[in-house]
Design a protein around this motif. Structure first.
Motif, mmCIF file in Angstrom:
data_model
loop_
_atom_site.group_PDB
_atom_site.id
_atom_site.type_symbol
_atom_site.label_atom_id
_atom_site.label_comp_id
_atom_site.label_asym_id
_atom_site.label_seq_id
_atom_site.Cartn_x
_atom_site.Cartn_y
_atom_site.Cartn_z
ATOM 1 N N LEU A 114 -12.393 -2.730 22.860
ATOM 2 C CA LEU A 114 -11.405 -1.900 22.176
ATOM 3 C C LEU A 114 -11.057 -2.477 20.808
ATOM 4 O O LEU A 114 -10.864 -1.736 19.838
ATOM 5 C CB LEU A 114 -10.146 -1.780 23.042
ATOM 6 N N GLU A 115 -10.983 -3.797 20.707
ATOM 7 C CA GLU A 115 -10.710 -4.417 19.417
ATOM 8 C C GLU A 115 -11.868 -4.197 18.458
ATOM 9 O O GLU A 115 -11.671 -3.919 17.270
ATOM 10 C CB GLU A 115 -10.452 -5.911 19.597
ATOM 11 N N ALA A 116 -13.089 -4.309 18.962
ATOM 12 C CA ALA A 116 -14.266 -4.079 18.122
ATOM 13 C C ALA A 116 -14.311 -2.648 17.606
ATOM 14 O O ALA A 116 -14.701 -2.399 16.455
ATOM 15 C CB ALA A 116 -15.537 -4.398 18.912
ATOM 16 N N VAL A 117 -13.912 -1.687 18.444
ATOM 17 C CA VAL A 117 -13.852 -0.278 18.007
ATOM 18 C C VAL A 117 -12.893 -0.135 16.833
ATOM 19 O O VAL A 117 -13.185 0.559 15.843
ATOM 20 C CB VAL A 117 -13.426 0.631 19.175
ATOM 21 N N ILE A 118 -11.748 -0.784 16.916
ATOM 22 C CA ILE A 118 -10.748 -0.718 15.840
ATOM 23 C C ILE A 118 -11.327 -1.262 14.539
ATOM 24 O O ILE A 118 -11.193 -0.650 13.471
ATOM 25 C CB ILE A 118 -9.484 -1.506 16.248
ATOM 26 N N VAL A 119 -11.993 -2.411 14.624
ATOM 27 C CA VAL A 119 -12.558 -3.034 13.431
ATOM 28 C C VAL A 119 -13.646 -2.152 12.825
ATOM 29 O O VAL A 119 -13.667 -1.898 11.614
ATOM 30 C CB VAL A 119 -13.122 -4.431 13.765
ATOM 31 N N ARG A 120 -14.551 -1.650 13.669
ATOM 32 C CA ARG A 120 -15.656 -0.853 13.130
ATOM 33 C C ARG A 120 -15.155 0.454 12.529
ATOM 34 O O ARG A 120 -15.642 0.885 11.476
ATOM 35 C CB ARG A 120 -16.692 -0.578 14.218
ATOM 36 N N GLY A 127 -16.068 1.657 2.011
ATOM 37 C CA GLY A 127 -16.849 1.937 0.813
ATOM 38 C C GLY A 127 -17.105 0.708 -0.042
ATOM 39 O O GLY A 127 -17.313 0.812 -1.265
ATOM 40 N N ARG A 128 -17.127 -0.477 0.556
ATOM 41 C CA ARG A 128 -17.391 -1.722 -0.168
ATOM 42 C C ARG A 128 -17.898 -2.751 0.835
ATOM 43 O O ARG A 128 -17.815 -2.543 2.045
ATOM 44 C CB ARG A 128 -16.136 -2.225 -0.875
ATOM 45 N N PRO A 129 -18.436 -3.885 0.376
ATOM 46 C CA PRO A 129 -18.927 -4.898 1.308
ATOM 47 C C PRO A 129 -17.818 -5.433 2.213
ATOM 48 O O PRO A 129 -16.646 -5.473 1.829
ATOM 49 C CB PRO A 129 -19.453 -5.998 0.374
ATOM 50 N N PHE A 130 -18.225 -5.859 3.421
ATOM 51 C CA PHE A 130 -17.243 -6.396 4.357
ATOM 52 C C PHE A 130 -17.921 -7.386 5.306
ATOM 53 O O PHE A 130 -19.152 -7.429 5.426
ATOM 54 C CB PHE A 130 -16.559 -5.277 5.155
ATOM 55 N N LEU A 131 -17.099 -8.182 5.947
ATOM 56 C CA LEU A 131 -17.569 -9.090 6.999
ATOM 57 C C LEU A 131 -16.470 -9.229 8.040
ATOM 58 O O LEU A 131 -15.314 -8.894 7.800
ATOM 59 C CB LEU A 131 -17.971 -10.454 6.425
ATOM 60 N N VAL A 132 -16.849 -9.716 9.201
ATOM 61 C CA VAL A 132 -15.881 -10.045 10.239
ATOM 62 C C VAL A 132 -16.164 -11.466 10.695
ATOM 63 O O VAL A 132 -17.331 -11.869 10.837
ATOM 64 C CB VAL A 132 -15.931 -9.061 11.429
#
Length: 399
Positions: A114-120, A127-132
């Motif tokens: 559920l947390e991963a769903v929120i992040v994704r 609309g820009r680069p990202f990381l986790v």
């Protein structure tokens, strides 16, 4: 290590964050420019973010999800940075900081999913680069949370990628001993890859702002010093599987740093994970080309240069991408076509050709198309005055 941004978990108070910032600034050899993003005191322990003000700016902190008892136990934070010296959206980066639910039961795995769903879902619309980054508490790459983050979906705008391409069942598996991060001092020893950094697609596409390494190649299973990757489980030289972190003869960091890592991890802790990102190239060139006065029907050429003007003093030679560019000249001028590249600090010489077929003032442009996200199109102005009479005739008439 000398990082520019540090994402941390399990901070308990603003006082602790302030003290950690002071430690960073007072450490031997520190650049002394460390600051921290807005600290949000949520349920349970908290995330924190530290950064160098000379490298990144315009830092904002966003609570993506507040910790609760049914899904993410702790706040999910996102920190948005602007790279120093850059302005475009493509040079801004979002960093998610997660500490997912621990333990290996189906209920725990569902809360992580559920947390991963929120992040994704949040990453899909950036609309820009990202990381986790953070403590995912995942035991294997087939877990629902990990599949949610890295798997292909109908909308892949929010998809994450493992830059070291190392899926598998990491828990208690010696094949992954070089990427294990937990536990450097506990009774179970180093046997889990809980802590990871995952990247967006535009940070692993080999172009511009990008991971320093080859994301198509798995991490080595025979050495920590993998030349294909800047990614490291810091302090783990591969000799600590199912035991405490090696201190004596630690080939990655030496005994002093290894001891410091163990001391900091006292009480079932983790070791840091790091990677390097290259910042984009910066295009620069001659601003104008003036042929002066030329004779009708006499071909001429003028040399000009195109440079990769990335700030090597700030980012270093290895910290800036190669400039990739093409050129086109407007008629009646001509420049050789093709794909060109320039390393950081490098200037390439080119020749602009002109065959004067009409008298009078002739103007045009050379257009450079590059992968500089701040200036993808750069235009050089060109002029020439074409003389239609012979210089010999002028000299005779004066005599």
């Amino acid at each position: 290590m000398r990082p520019d941004v540090v994402l941390c978990q399990e901070f308990a108070s603003l006082t602790a964050v302030t003290e950690f910032r002071s430690l960073l600034n007072s450490a031997p050899g520190s650049p002394g420019d460390w600051a921290f993003a807005t600290f949000v005191n949520g349920p349970d322990s908290d995330a924190a973010c530290f950064y160098r003000t000379s490298k990144v700016s315009s830092v904002t902190a966003t609570v993506v999800a507040t910790g609760n008892s049914s899904a993410n136990p702790r706040n999910v934070m996102r920190y948005d940075f602007t790279l120093t010296g850059y302005t475009s959206q493509a040079t801004k980066i979002a960093m998610y900081n997660c500490h997912m639910k621990a333990a290996d039961t189906p209920a725990d795995a569902e809360r992580r999913r559920l947390e991963a769903v929120i992040v994704r879902n949040d990453a899909k619309v950036l609309g820009r680069p990202f990381l986790v980054a953070g403590d995912f508490n995942v035991y294997r790459s087939t877990e629902p949370a990990y599949v949610e983050l890295t798997g292909s979906q109908v909308n892949n705008n929010g998809q994450f990628f493992d830059p070291i391409k190392t899926p598998g069942t990491w828990n208690n598996n010696g094949a992954f001993r070089f990427v294990h991060t937990q536990d450097p001092i506990g009774a179970g020893g180093m046997d889990d890859r809980f802590d990871q950094i995952l990247l967006s697609s535009d940070l692993v596409d080999g172009d511009g702002f990008d991971y320093l390494g080859d994301p198509t190649k798995p991490y080595s299973t025979t050495t920590w010093n993998d030349p294909n990757h800047s990614y490291r489980a810091w302090g783990n030289d591969g000799t600590s599987f199912n035991t405490t972190l090696t201190v004596t003869n630690n080939t990655m960091v030496g005994p002093d740093i290894a001891t410091a890592i163990r001391n900091a991890a006292n009480g079932a802790g983790h070791i840091p994970v790091l990677l390097d990102l290259r910042v984009p190239a910066k295009v620069d060139s001659t601003t104008a080309i003036d042929f002066g006065t030329v004779m009708l029907n006499r071909p001429v050429g003028r040399t000009f240069n195109v440079r990769n003007n990335g700030n090597t003093n700030l980012w270093g030679l290895d910290g800036i991408a190669r400039l990739k560019y093409t050129m086109q000249a407007s008629s009646p001028f001509f420049v050789n076509g093709g794909q060109f590249q320039a390393a950081p600090g490098q200037a390439n010489d080119h020749t602009l050709f002109f065959v004067p077929t009409e008298p009078g003032l002739q103007t045009g442009t050379v257009t450079i198309q590059s992968d500089d996200p701040d200036q993808p199109t750069r235009v050089i102005q060109v002029r020439a005055f074409v003389l239609a009479i012979s210089p010999g005739w002028i000299n005779n008439s004066i005599d």
